[in-house]
Design a protein around this motif. Sequence first.
Motif, PDB file in Angstrom:
ATOM      1  N   UNK A   5     -47.871 -19.045  55.703  1.00 24.96           N
ATOM      2  CA  UNK A   5     -48.468 -19.297  54.393  1.00 24.96           C
ATOM      3  C   UNK A   5     -48.537 -20.803  54.161  1.00 24.96           C
ATOM      4  N   UNK A   6     -49.731 -21.285  53.836  1.00 30.39           N
ATOM      5  CA  UNK A   6     -49.921 -22.690  53.478  1.00 30.39           C
ATOM      6  C   UNK A   6     -49.716 -22.821  51.970  1.00 30.39           C
ATOM      7  N   UNK A   7     -48.677 -23.558  51.587  1.00 33.00           N
ATOM      8  CA  UNK A   7     -48.265 -23.602  50.189  1.00 33.00           C
ATOM      9  C   UNK A   7     -47.874 -25.014  49.800  1.00 33.00           C
ATOM     10  N   UNK A  42     -51.788 -15.188  68.238  1.00 35.53           N
ATOM     11  CA  UNK A  42     -52.039 -15.556  66.845  1.00 35.53           C
ATOM     12  C   UNK A  42     -51.104 -14.832  65.888  1.00 35.53           C
ATOM     13  N   UNK A  43     -50.925 -15.386  64.688  1.00 35.00           N
ATOM     14  CA  UNK A  43     -50.123 -14.690  63.677  1.00 35.00           C
ATOM     15  C   UNK A  43     -50.762 -13.366  63.279  1.00 35.00           C
ATOM     16  N   UNK A  44     -49.973 -12.534  62.633  1.00 34.10           N
ATOM     17  CA  UNK A  44     -50.512 -11.287  62.093  1.00 34.10           C
ATOM     18  C   UNK A  44     -51.290 -11.557  60.813  1.00 34.10           C
ATOM     19  N   UNK A  45     -50.730 -12.411  59.949  1.00 33.81           N
ATOM     20  CA  UNK A  45     -51.351 -12.733  58.662  1.00 33.81           C
ATOM     21  C   UNK A  45     -51.243 -14.238  58.427  1.00 33.81           C
ATOM     22  N   UNK A  46     -52.300 -14.822  57.897  1.00 35.07           N
ATOM     23  CA  UNK A  46     -52.271 -16.198  57.410  1.00 35.07           C
ATOM     24  C   UNK A  46     -52.632 -16.163  55.930  1.00 35.07           C
ATOM     25  N   UNK A  47     -51.754 -16.714  55.096  1.00 36.75           N
ATOM     26  CA  UNK A  47     -52.037 -16.840  53.671  1.00 36.75           C
ATOM     27  C   UNK A  47     -52.377 -18.284  53.341  1.00 36.75           C
ATOM     28  N   UNK A  48     -53.438 -18.482  52.601  1.00 39.86           N
ATOM     29  CA  UNK A  48     -53.841 -19.834  52.199  1.00 39.86           C
ATOM     30  C   UNK A  48     -53.787 -19.911  50.677  1.00 39.86           C
ATOM     31  N   UNK A  49     -52.882 -20.753  50.181  1.00 36.85           N
ATOM     32  CA  UNK A  49     -52.792 -21.009  48.743  1.00 36.85           C
ATOM     33  C   UNK A  49     -53.324 -22.414  48.466  1.00 36.85           C
ATOM     34  N   UNK A  77     -55.845 -17.312  47.821  1.00 36.59           N
ATOM     35  CA  UNK A  77     -55.679 -17.196  46.373  1.00 36.59           C
ATOM     36  C   UNK A  77     -55.381 -18.548  45.775  1.00 36.59           C
ATOM     37  N   UNK A  78     -55.487 -18.644  44.465  1.00 35.55           N
ATOM     38  CA  UNK A  78     -54.931 -19.710  43.639  1.00 35.55           C
ATOM     39  C   UNK A  78     -55.727 -20.993  43.649  1.00 35.55           C
ATOM     40  N   UNK A  79     -55.902 -21.594  44.814  1.00 33.50           N
ATOM     41  CA  UNK A  79     -56.473 -22.933  44.851  1.00 33.50           C
ATOM     42  C   UNK A  79     -57.468 -23.032  46.005  1.00 33.50           C
ATOM     43  N   UNK A  80     -57.159 -23.818  47.038  1.00 36.01           N
ATOM     44  CA  UNK A  80     -58.040 -23.844  48.199  1.00 36.01           C
ATOM     45  C   UNK A  80     -58.251 -22.449  48.755  1.00 36.01           C
ATOM     46  N   UNK A  81     -57.195 -21.641  48.744  1.00 34.56           N
ATOM     47  CA  UNK A  81     -57.314 -20.278  49.231  1.00 34.56           C
ATOM     48  C   UNK A  81     -58.306 -19.462  48.435  1.00 34.56           C
TER      49      UNK A  81
END
Length: 367
Positions: A5-7, A42-49, A77-81
Amino acid sequence: MSVYVFLGPSLPVERAREVLDAHYLPPVSCGDVTELVLDREPPTVIGIVDGLFEQVPAVWHKEILFAMSRGVRVVGASSMGALRAAELHAFGMDGVGSVFEDFRDGRLTDDDEVTIVHAPGEDGYRPLSEAMVNLRAGLAGALRAGAIGAATHDTLLAAAKRTFYPDRSWGQVYVDGRKAGLPQAELDALRDHVRSTRPDAKRDDALALLARIRDLVAEGVQPPVCEFDFEPTYYWEKLLRTVRQQRGERAMEQALGVPAAAALARLAEQQPEVASAALLDTLVRREAEHLGVLVPDEIRARHAEEGGALREVVSGHLRGDLSGPVLRELERRGLLDAARAGLAAGPDAPESGGPQPAVPLPSGRRE
């Protein structure tokens, strides 16, 4: 399952870990998603906030499509995501939260709605301004609660939108209200409402993203449905080369204790046979890949030539590619420890390995 997760400023990492156990990375920028996927499992999930888009190039849409084409579930979600999810939801990227929905449905269109300034990473990316989406949420909530009337809401919303994003804050909202001659009773009621409710759309959507990923993991993550053909382009290949070169240089600096440029230059003087063998290995490998032929390792290892002029001209250009072969050659010859000691005892290394290869994308705004 691996989750990244990019946070940044939208939510403290400590709070995020209470919701989701994941690998938390700083705000995303160009190359970061590619780095997680390229030439590895690769990862299973990438979250971008959160993401950066002023001092450095922003994450490319094509990076996200590349990750999805490799079977990675990407959630924003939220911002760049939220921005990237709104732009790529038709291609299979998941979006979460009210900010994403507003961009997806066209109620919001300007990037400055989520743009803020914030402190650096060592200070926890603490927000230093207020996002426009948060001001919208607070004003709308105050209107619904009866703290302010429609005229006050509209006047303050328009004034906030006119304000340059680094200067946006609730304090500035109250100043704008007084300048506009709005009723002091309503401004006081708005202040009380904001203090009691702490409106923060970006925080709420970041938490919703983490909960969504947590549920996906619990249910068993399914890969995205990608109804597109990923097409490599000149600029895409250039980005891949940049990511690989930076990865190789980091590996060399970590193994030898000095920047890659300094290590290669001094190895060429101290152990030229290693540099020559590594350069020849790199050239043979790259040409073999270009021609689509397989050259066994034992055949490449038998090649040896001095190639001093070629080494001088080409080594700098191939620094990232050379890093792996140089380290392998040092290990094969049993010279890794000696090289590390020799480099440490040599002249002072430069602070950096020279200019980094430019990523071909104009910059945008910092989140």
